[in-house]
Design a protein around this motif. Structure first.
Motif, PDB file in Angstrom:
ATOM      1  N   ALA A 209       0.852  -1.193   0.000  1.00  0.00           N
ATOM      2  CA  ALA A 209       0.000   0.000   0.000  1.00  0.00           C
ATOM      3  C   ALA A 209       0.887   1.241   0.000  1.00  0.00           C
ATOM      4  O   ALA A 209       1.742   1.400   0.873  1.00  0.00           O
ATOM      5  CB  ALA A 209      -0.910  -0.007   1.216  1.00  0.00           C
ATOM      6  N   VAL A 210       0.718   2.099  -1.001  1.00  0.00           N
ATOM      7  CA  VAL A 210       1.541   3.311  -1.122  1.00  0.00           C
ATOM      8  C   VAL A 210       0.697   4.566  -1.263  1.00  0.00           C
ATOM      9  O   VAL A 210       1.240   5.672  -1.294  1.00  0.00           O
ATOM     10  CB  VAL A 210       2.494   3.210  -2.326  1.00  0.00           C
ATOM     11  CG1 VAL A 210       3.508   2.091  -2.134  1.00  0.00           C
ATOM     12  CG2 VAL A 210       1.723   3.025  -3.635  1.00  0.00           C
ATOM     13  N   ALA A 211      -0.615   4.397  -1.354  1.00  0.00           N
ATOM     14  CA  ALA A 211      -1.485   5.554  -1.598  1.00  0.00           C
ATOM     15  C   ALA A 211      -2.872   5.271  -1.036  1.00  0.00           C
ATOM     16  O   ALA A 211      -3.180   4.136  -0.627  1.00  0.00           O
ATOM     17  CB  ALA A 211      -1.570   5.845  -3.094  1.00  0.00           C
ATOM     18  N   SER A 212      -3.675   6.315  -1.028  1.00  0.00           N
ATOM     19  CA  SER A 212      -5.085   6.145  -0.681  1.00  0.00           C
ATOM     20  C   SER A 212      -5.730   5.125  -1.617  1.00  0.00           C
ATOM     21  O   SER A 212      -5.419   5.088  -2.808  1.00  0.00           O
ATOM     22  CB  SER A 212      -5.798   7.496  -0.816  1.00  0.00           C
ATOM     23  OG  SER A 212      -7.184   7.324  -0.938  1.00  0.00           O
ATOM     24  N   GLU A 213      -6.632   4.325  -1.099  1.00  0.00           N
ATOM     25  CA  GLU A 213      -7.305   3.342  -1.956  1.00  0.00           C
ATOM     26  C   GLU A 213      -8.172   4.010  -3.021  1.00  0.00           C
ATOM     27  O   GLU A 213      -8.651   3.350  -3.935  1.00  0.00           O
ATOM     28  CB  GLU A 213      -8.150   2.394  -1.121  1.00  0.00           C
ATOM     29  CG  GLU A 213      -9.292   3.049  -0.391  1.00  0.00           C
ATOM     30  CD  GLU A 213     -10.098   2.058   0.422  1.00  0.00           C
ATOM     31  OE1 GLU A 213     -11.197   2.438   0.872  1.00  0.00           O
ATOM     32  OE2 GLU A 213      -9.627   0.911   0.625  1.00  0.00           O
ATOM     33  N   ARG A 214      -8.349   5.315  -2.917  1.00  0.00           N
ATOM     34  CA  ARG A 214      -9.136   6.029  -3.941  1.00  0.00           C
ATOM     35  C   ARG A 214      -8.294   6.368  -5.168  1.00  0.00           C
ATOM     36  O   ARG A 214      -8.820   6.832  -6.176  1.00  0.00           O
ATOM     37  CB  ARG A 214      -9.720   7.312  -3.351  1.00  0.00           C
ATOM     38  CG  ARG A 214     -10.744   7.064  -2.253  1.00  0.00           C
ATOM     39  CD  ARG A 214     -11.223   8.347  -1.628  1.00  0.00           C
ATOM     40  NE  ARG A 214     -12.274   8.101  -0.650  1.00  0.00           N
ATOM     41  CZ  ARG A 214     -12.049   7.735   0.592  1.00  0.00           C
ATOM     42  NH1 ARG A 214     -10.813   7.579   1.021  1.00  0.00           N
ATOM     43  NH2 ARG A 214     -13.050   7.511   1.423  1.00  0.00           N
ATOM     44  N   LEU A 215      -6.968   6.155  -5.070  1.00  0.00           N
ATOM     45  CA  LEU A 215      -6.090   6.595  -6.146  1.00  0.00           C
ATOM     46  C   LEU A 215      -5.607   5.428  -7.005  1.00  0.00           C
ATOM     47  O   LEU A 215      -5.051   4.452  -6.486  1.00  0.00           O
ATOM     48  CB  LEU A 215      -4.867   7.317  -5.568  1.00  0.00           C
ATOM     49  CG  LEU A 215      -3.881   7.845  -6.624  1.00  0.00           C
ATOM     50  CD1 LEU A 215      -4.503   9.001  -7.403  1.00  0.00           C
ATOM     51  CD2 LEU A 215      -2.567   8.272  -5.995  1.00  0.00           C
ATOM     52  N   SER A 216      -5.814   5.552  -8.315  1.00  0.00           N
ATOM     53  CA  SER A 216      -5.229   4.634  -9.293  1.00  0.00           C
ATOM     54  C   SER A 216      -4.494   5.461 -10.344  1.00  0.00           C
ATOM     55  O   SER A 216      -4.974   6.519 -10.761  1.00  0.00           O
ATOM     56  CB  SER A 216      -6.303   3.776  -9.980  1.00  0.00           C
ATOM     57  OG  SER A 216      -6.924   2.909  -9.047  1.00  0.00           O
ATOM     58  N   LEU A 217      -3.324   4.981 -10.749  1.00  0.00           N
ATOM     59  CA  LEU A 217      -2.489   5.682 -11.726  1.00  0.00           C
ATOM     60  C   LEU A 217      -2.049   4.681 -12.790  1.00  0.00           C
ATOM     61  O   LEU A 217      -1.467   3.645 -12.466  1.00  0.00           O
ATOM     62  CB  LEU A 217      -1.265   6.292 -11.031  1.00  0.00           C
ATOM     63  CG  LEU A 217      -0.207   6.937 -11.941  1.00  0.00           C
ATOM     64  CD1 LEU A 217      -0.789   8.130 -12.690  1.00  0.00           C
ATOM     65  CD2 LEU A 217       1.012   7.352 -11.116  1.00  0.00           C
ATOM     66  N   VAL A 218      -2.340   5.000 -14.057  1.00  0.00           N
ATOM     67  CA  VAL A 218      -2.067   4.070 -15.157  1.00  0.00           C
ATOM     68  C   VAL A 218      -1.108   4.717 -16.152  1.00  0.00           C
ATOM     69  O   VAL A 218      -1.289   5.882 -16.533  1.00  0.00           O
ATOM     70  CB  VAL A 218      -3.384   3.696 -15.885  1.00  0.00           C
ATOM     71  CG1 VAL A 218      -3.109   2.793 -17.079  1.00  0.00           C
ATOM     72  CG2 VAL A 218      -4.348   3.023 -14.917  1.00  0.00           C
ATOM     73  N   ASP A 219      -0.072   3.974 -16.542  1.00  0.00           N
ATOM     74  CA  ASP A 219       0.728   4.367 -17.710  1.00  0.00           C
ATOM     75  C   ASP A 219      -0.047   3.914 -18.938  1.00  0.00           C
ATOM     76  O   ASP A 219      -0.357   2.736 -19.083  1.00  0.00           O
ATOM     77  CB  ASP A 219       2.104   3.698 -17.666  1.00  0.00           C
ATOM     78  CG  ASP A 219       2.871   3.966 -18.951  1.00  0.00           C
ATOM     79  OD1 ASP A 219       3.018   5.147 -19.303  1.00  0.00           O
ATOM     80  OD2 ASP A 219       3.316   2.993 -19.599  1.00  0.00           O
TER      81      ASP A 219
ATOM     82  N   ILE B 146       0.217   1.517 -12.566  1.00  0.00           N
ATOM     83  CA  ILE B 146       1.378   1.688 -11.681  1.00  0.00           C
ATOM     84  C   ILE B 146       0.912   1.577 -10.232  1.00  0.00           C
ATOM     85  O   ILE B 146       1.532   0.892  -9.408  1.00  0.00           O
ATOM     86  CB  ILE B 146       2.046   3.056 -11.951  1.00  0.00           C
ATOM     87  CG1 ILE B 146       2.555   3.125 -13.384  1.00  0.00           C
ATOM     88  CG2 ILE B 146       3.174   3.309 -10.949  1.00  0.00           C
ATOM     89  CD1 ILE B 146       3.012   4.516 -13.813  1.00  0.00           C
ATOM     90  N   ILE B 147      -0.180   2.247  -9.938  1.00  0.00           N
ATOM     91  CA  ILE B 147      -0.841   2.137  -8.636  1.00  0.00           C
ATOM     92  C   ILE B 147      -2.306   1.821  -8.910  1.00  0.00           C
ATOM     93  O   ILE B 147      -2.929   2.461  -9.760  1.00  0.00           O
ATOM     94  CB  ILE B 147      -0.735   3.462  -7.846  1.00  0.00           C
ATOM     95  CG1 ILE B 147       0.722   3.801  -7.532  1.00  0.00           C
ATOM     96  CG2 ILE B 147      -1.563   3.388  -6.556  1.00  0.00           C
ATOM     97  CD1 ILE B 147       0.927   5.194  -6.948  1.00  0.00           C
ATOM     98  N   GLU B 148      -2.846   0.826  -8.249  1.00  0.00           N
ATOM     99  CA  GLU B 148      -4.261   0.499  -8.427  1.00  0.00           C
ATOM    100  C   GLU B 148      -4.930   0.434  -7.070  1.00  0.00           C
ATOM    101  O   GLU B 148      -4.551  -0.366  -6.212  1.00  0.00           O
ATOM    102  CB  GLU B 148      -4.434  -0.827  -9.168  1.00  0.00           C
ATOM    103  CG  GLU B 148      -5.901  -1.106  -9.502  1.00  0.00           C
ATOM    104  CD  GLU B 148      -6.036  -2.167 -10.570  1.00  0.00           C
ATOM    105  OE1 GLU B 148      -5.139  -3.030 -10.656  1.00  0.00           O
ATOM    106  OE2 GLU B 148      -7.040  -2.153 -11.307  1.00  0.00           O
ATOM    107  N   ARG B 149      -5.891   1.321  -6.881  1.00  0.00           N
ATOM    108  CA  ARG B 149      -6.616   1.441  -5.610  1.00  0.00           C
ATOM    109  C   ARG B 149      -5.657   1.478  -4.420  1.00  0.00           C
ATOM    110  O   ARG B 149      -5.847   0.804  -3.418  1.00  0.00           O
ATOM    111  CB  ARG B 149      -7.626   0.301  -5.470  1.00  0.00           C
ATOM    112  CG  ARG B 149      -8.749   0.360  -6.498  1.00  0.00           C
ATOM    113  CD  ARG B 149      -9.776  -0.714  -6.264  1.00  0.00           C
ATOM    114  NE  ARG B 149     -10.841  -0.626  -7.231  1.00  0.00           N
ATOM    115  CZ  ARG B 149     -11.909   0.172  -7.135  1.00  0.00           C
ATOM    116  NH1 ARG B 149     -12.038   0.951  -6.085  1.00  0.00           N
ATOM    117  NH2 ARG B 149     -12.825   0.186  -8.073  1.00  0.00           N
TER     118      ARG B 149
END
Length: 417
Positions: free
Chosen positions: A239-249, A273-276
């Protein structure tokens, strides 16, 4: 040309060509129209544990000779490799309207000029690009693309507002809306003094794209190798971020920054890159993927894997619904500086409208504030995101990014000197 490469183990030649027209505006008038027709080369040579890269706008032969000179001094733990791959990839995205606007931007310019309501400055940049790659492994790829970027800064008295837009077509509605949003922010008034402290802050897509772009570059496997990433010591699934955040390349997106193959000829594909809130993958080229016992993610860079085009996942609320949980909205930011890449500490200066919010309403504007916090806190404290997202690219957002508005809890705000 093959004779020139006989003394090396492998090689590749990347050719980048573009036709581009940029129109600059100041005080609601055209000030400069610039046109470019340019071609650039980049050559990579490998021999044993050595890799040399050279490039420029001269000729392939010039770049090749420079790479040869460098090769004897260019030992690396991650030599670039081009295994046998005899695929031929050709993709051309033709857009007659963009091509026409590169030659004659007058229709676009007239539309923009007619959209100005207050004193407005900015640029519109229209480009056709082509990219060719040939490797010693047999890969030959060629693709064409089109893109349009626009940035406007509006002024009313001492107040200002900014907005940007990017896409792969001429969208007159989006261009007009870009001017209108910059104008609306400039028309806000009523100064409110803000003390140093922690505040719940809404970050516009301009600001959030700037900061999330740094996060994406930190997901490059080379950022981990050189110790310039908040993800040092992290593994996929953490876990590296809020579960509300997803970041896609998102190199296969429909927005901007879409490419079929990377600089090693590996197919690109969309990947989280980050999913939920959980780290999904780092970005790899072949050499760094081999070290990690993974497959390339199609993000080479011959040395530094990089994101192509980014998308932040949409939220579930309207833009102004974010106001009720916030005290400030940052319209724009300049001068983002990292103090510590591993800790992710940074500062960035708010520019244009910094809107003061109270009980969900805009009650005034603040001046000369900076955000001075860490990217770790930023990621973990994303409280909510807007449903509507905006494709952003301008000089503070080099990687095209589709971003919503983001409400972030407890960001540290200080007065900028």
């Amino acid at each position: 040309m093959e004779e020139q490469f006989k003394s090396v183990d492998s090689y590749a030649v990347l050719t980048f060509e573009y036709k581009r027209t940029m129109v600059k505006f100041a005080s609601n008038a055209i000030t400069v129209t610039q046109r470019w027709k340019s071609k650039a080369y980049s050559v990579v040579l490998t021999s044993g544990d050595r890799t040399a890269i050279a490039g420029g706008r001269g000729s392939v032969s010039d770049a090749l000779e420079e790479a040869r000179r460098k090769l004897q001094y260019s030992q690396t733990p991650f030599p670039v490799v081009f295994p046998k791959d005899e695929r031929k990839v050709v993709k051309r995205i033709t857009n007659g309207e963009v091509e026409g606007a590169v030659k004659d931007p007058s229709k676009v310019v007239e539309h923009v000029l007619n959209s100005f309501e207050v004193d407005t400055y900015g640029t519109i940049d229209i480009a056709l690009m082509s990219r060719k790659l040939k490797t010693s492994g047999g890969f030959e790829g060629e693709e064409e693309n089109a893109n349009v970027t626009a940035y406007f800064r509006a002024f009313k008295g001492e107040n200002s507002g900014s907005w940007a837009w990017s896409g792969n077509s001429i969208d007159y509605v989006k261009l007009r809306d870009t001017v209108r949003r910059a104008t609306r922010y400039a028309e806000l008034s009523g100064e409110v003094k803000i003390e140093d402290g922690r505040y719940n802050v809404v970050l516009s897509p301009l600001v959030f794209s700037n900061l999330i772009g740094i996060v994406a570059w930190m997901s490059s496997a080379m950022s981990l190798e050189v110790g310039s990433s908040i993800f040092l010591g992290k593994r996929p699934g953490d876990a590296v971020a809020s579960e509300r955040l997803s970041l896609v390349d998102s190199p296969r997106s429909t927005y901007f920054g879409t490419w079929e193959f990377d600089d090693e000829g590996v197919d690109t594909y969309n990947k989280p890159i980050i999913e939920r809130g959980k780290l999904e993958t780092f970005l790899y080229n072949r050499a760094l993927a081999e070290k990690a016992k993974r497959k390339s993610t199609g993000n080479a860079g011959w040395v530094f894997p990089r994101p192509w085009s980014l998308e932040v996942g949409e939220g579930d609320v309207g833009e102004e619904s974010l106001y009720s949980g916030a005290s400030l909205l940052f319209n724009n930011n300049w001068y983002t500086r990292m103090q510590n890449y591993v800790e992710g500490t940074f500062s960035t200066v708010g520019r244009d409208a910094i809107i003061v919010l109270k009980d969900g309403r805009e009650v005034g504007i603040a001046r000369r504030l900076r955000i001075a916090d860490s990217l770790r806190n930023l990621l973990l404290n994303v409280e909510s995101l807007s449903k509507t997202r905006y494709p952003i690219r301008w000089w503070e957002v080099e990687t095209p990014t589709v971003s919503p508005f983001a409400l972030v809890r407890g960001l540290r705000i200080s007065r900028a000197s």
